[in-house]
Structure formats: C-alpha cells, structure tokens
Design a protein around this motif. Structure first.
Motif, PDB file in Angstrom:
ATOM      1  N   VAL A 148       0.987  -1.226  -0.068  1.00  0.00           N
ATOM      2  CA  VAL A 148       0.152  -0.123  -0.018  1.00  0.00           C
ATOM      3  C   VAL A 148       0.837   1.302  -0.035  1.00  0.00           C
ATOM      4  O   VAL A 148       0.522   2.171  -0.598  1.00  0.00           O
ATOM      5  N   ILE A 149       1.943   1.365   0.776  1.00  0.00           N
ATOM      6  CA  ILE A 149       2.823   2.402   0.931  1.00  0.00           C
ATOM      7  C   ILE A 149       3.543   2.532  -0.597  1.00  0.00           C
ATOM      8  O   ILE A 149       3.661   3.749  -1.052  1.00  0.00           O
ATOM      9  N   LEU A 150       4.049   1.492  -1.167  1.00  0.00           N
ATOM     10  CA  LEU A 150       4.736   1.527  -2.525  1.00  0.00           C
ATOM     11  C   LEU A 150       3.653   2.273  -3.510  1.00  0.00           C
ATOM     12  O   LEU A 150       3.925   2.965  -4.161  1.00  0.00           O
ATOM     13  N   ALA A 151       2.462   1.713  -3.522  1.00  0.00           N
ATOM     14  CA  ALA A 151       1.346   2.258  -4.217  1.00  0.00           C
ATOM     15  C   ALA A 151       1.194   3.851  -4.113  1.00  0.00           C
ATOM     16  O   ALA A 151       1.115   4.480  -5.000  1.00  0.00           O
ATOM     17  N   ARG A 152       1.120   4.210  -2.943  1.00  0.00           N
ATOM     18  CA  ARG A 152       1.061   5.616  -2.544  1.00  0.00           C
ATOM     19  C   ARG A 152       2.030   6.528  -3.001  1.00  0.00           C
ATOM     20  O   ARG A 152       2.028   7.500  -3.164  1.00  0.00           O
ATOM     21  N   ARG A 153       3.248   5.805  -3.055  1.00  0.00           N
ATOM     22  CA  ARG A 153       4.369   6.452  -3.796  1.00  0.00           C
ATOM     23  C   ARG A 153       4.747   6.575  -5.121  1.00  0.00           C
ATOM     24  O   ARG A 153       5.431   6.980  -5.640  1.00  0.00           O
ATOM     25  N   GLY A 154       3.615   5.908  -5.774  1.00  0.00           N
ATOM     26  CA  GLY A 154       3.610   5.819  -7.171  1.00  0.00           C
ATOM     27  C   GLY A 154       4.524   4.598  -7.637  1.00  0.00           C
ATOM     28  O   GLY A 154       4.519   4.637  -9.043  1.00  0.00           O
ATOM     29  N   GLU A 155       4.856   3.788  -6.803  1.00  0.00           N
ATOM     30  CA  GLU A 155       5.509   2.508  -7.397  1.00  0.00           C
ATOM     31  C   GLU A 155       4.600   1.305  -7.667  1.00  0.00           C
ATOM     32  O   GLU A 155       4.647   0.482  -6.849  1.00  0.00           O
ATOM     33  N   ARG A 156       3.791   1.688  -8.519  1.00  0.00           N
ATOM     34  CA  ARG A 156       2.677   0.828  -8.901  1.00  0.00           C
ATOM     35  C   ARG A 156       3.160  -0.475  -9.285  1.00  0.00           C
ATOM     36  O   ARG A 156       2.399  -1.495  -8.697  1.00  0.00           O
ATOM     37  N   ALA A 157       4.055  -0.731 -10.179  1.00  0.00           N
ATOM     38  CA  ALA A 157       4.490  -2.147 -10.282  1.00  0.00           C
ATOM     39  C   ALA A 157       5.023  -3.049  -9.314  1.00  0.00           C
ATOM     40  O   ALA A 157       4.466  -4.224  -9.101  1.00  0.00           O
ATOM     41  N   ALA A 158       5.799  -2.044  -8.668  1.00  0.00           N
ATOM     42  CA  ALA A 158       6.252  -2.913  -7.307  1.00  0.00           C
ATOM     43  C   ALA A 158       5.168  -3.257  -6.387  1.00  0.00           C
ATOM     44  O   ALA A 158       5.118  -4.416  -5.828  1.00  0.00           O
ATOM     45  N   ALA A 159       4.369  -2.421  -6.307  1.00  0.00           N
ATOM     46  CA  ALA A 159       3.068  -2.501  -5.019  1.00  0.00           C
ATOM     47  C   ALA A 159       2.138  -3.809  -5.800  1.00  0.00           C
ATOM     48  O   ALA A 159       1.917  -4.521  -4.924  1.00  0.00           O
ATOM     49  N   ARG A 160       2.009  -3.824  -7.186  1.00  0.00           N
ATOM     50  CA  ARG A 160       1.050  -4.915  -7.787  1.00  0.00           C
ATOM     51  C   ARG A 160       1.729  -6.130  -7.481  1.00  0.00           C
ATOM     52  O   ARG A 160       1.132  -7.311  -7.053  1.00  0.00           O
ATOM     53  N   GLU A 161       2.891  -6.087  -7.801  1.00  0.00           N
ATOM     54  CA  GLU A 161       3.604  -7.498  -7.575  1.00  0.00           C
ATOM     55  C   GLU A 161       3.797  -8.088  -6.201  1.00  0.00           C
ATOM     56  O   GLU A 161       3.562  -9.157  -5.857  1.00  0.00           O
TER      57      GLU A 161
END
Length: 129
Positions: free
Chosen positions: A26-39
């Motif tokens: 969730v933190i990764l997604a909020r930081r804009g790191e969507r690919a890492a968040a999805r993985e």
C-alpha cells in the motif's frame, strides 16, 4: 524495518509478516511505485489464500489491495472480477458494515467508475450501508 523483523523472526509467510508485506505494498502504491506494489500485493494475496483460505479476512483485504493495484495498472477486467469477489466475500463473512466490507465496496465502486466513466452513477448490489 518491521517487515524484515517479522519475516526473520516468524518466517516470510507467517500471517503477521504477510500483513506487514501487504502494508508495504500500500505504501509503495501511494509513493507511485505501482508495479512494485502490484507484484507484492499479488504475492501476498497468493500466500494468504494458500495459508489461511479465501474466506479469511486477511485474504479478503489482500484481494481488495490487489484489485486496486490492478485497476491502477489499467487491468480493469481483472480488477473488477477480483473486487467483486472480495466485496461479496467481505459482506458474507464479516457483514455489510464491517470496515473491510465498506473498503471493498468503495474500491469496487471506484473501479467501476474507471471502466464506465465518471459521469455514470455506480450502484453496488446490495448498496453499502
């Protein structure tokens, strides 16, 4: 880091370590790191389903997070399918007013708006409380 400590102490696939990994996604997604968040979200959801079953609240929450990541990546069909399942399970298992069910419904409505357009009114069946 909390995730590293939980993983080294309890094991990477212990439910507490997996909850930490989900929070990191969730933190990764909020930081804009969507690919890492999805993985990470996909890995967490898979692990929770295998260890706790799809009816466990942690697995439902992981599916809600993954659906959000999929929607953000433009994978709307998969996001809607996963989101609808998570919303139905959350209502069935936890009740319509439970916070996981409310979040699942809100995320599903947001995913539907992305697909159908912002001007269309989105209805959930049954409606959220």
């Amino acid at each position: 880091m909390v995730l590293e400590r939980a993983s080294s102490t309890l094991g990477a696939t212990h439910q507490t370590a997996l909850a930490c990994a989900s929070n990191l996604a969730v933190i990764l997604a909020r930081r804009g790191e969507r690919a890492a968040a999805r993985e990470r979200s996909a890995w967490v959801a898979k692990q929770l389903h295998e260890r706790l079953g799809e009816a466990h609240p942690f697995a439902v929450a992981a599916d809600v997070n993954l659906a959000d990541d999929l929607a953000a990546a433009g994978e709307h069909g998969r996001a809607l399918e996963l989101g609808e399942g998570a919303y139905a399970r959350a209502r069935s298992i936890l009740g319509e007013g439970h916070p996981y069910a409310v979040v699942a419904g809100a995320n599903l409505a947001a995913s539907r708006r992305r697909v159908r357009g912002r001007r269309q009114r989105i209805e959930l069946d049954p409606p959220m409380p």
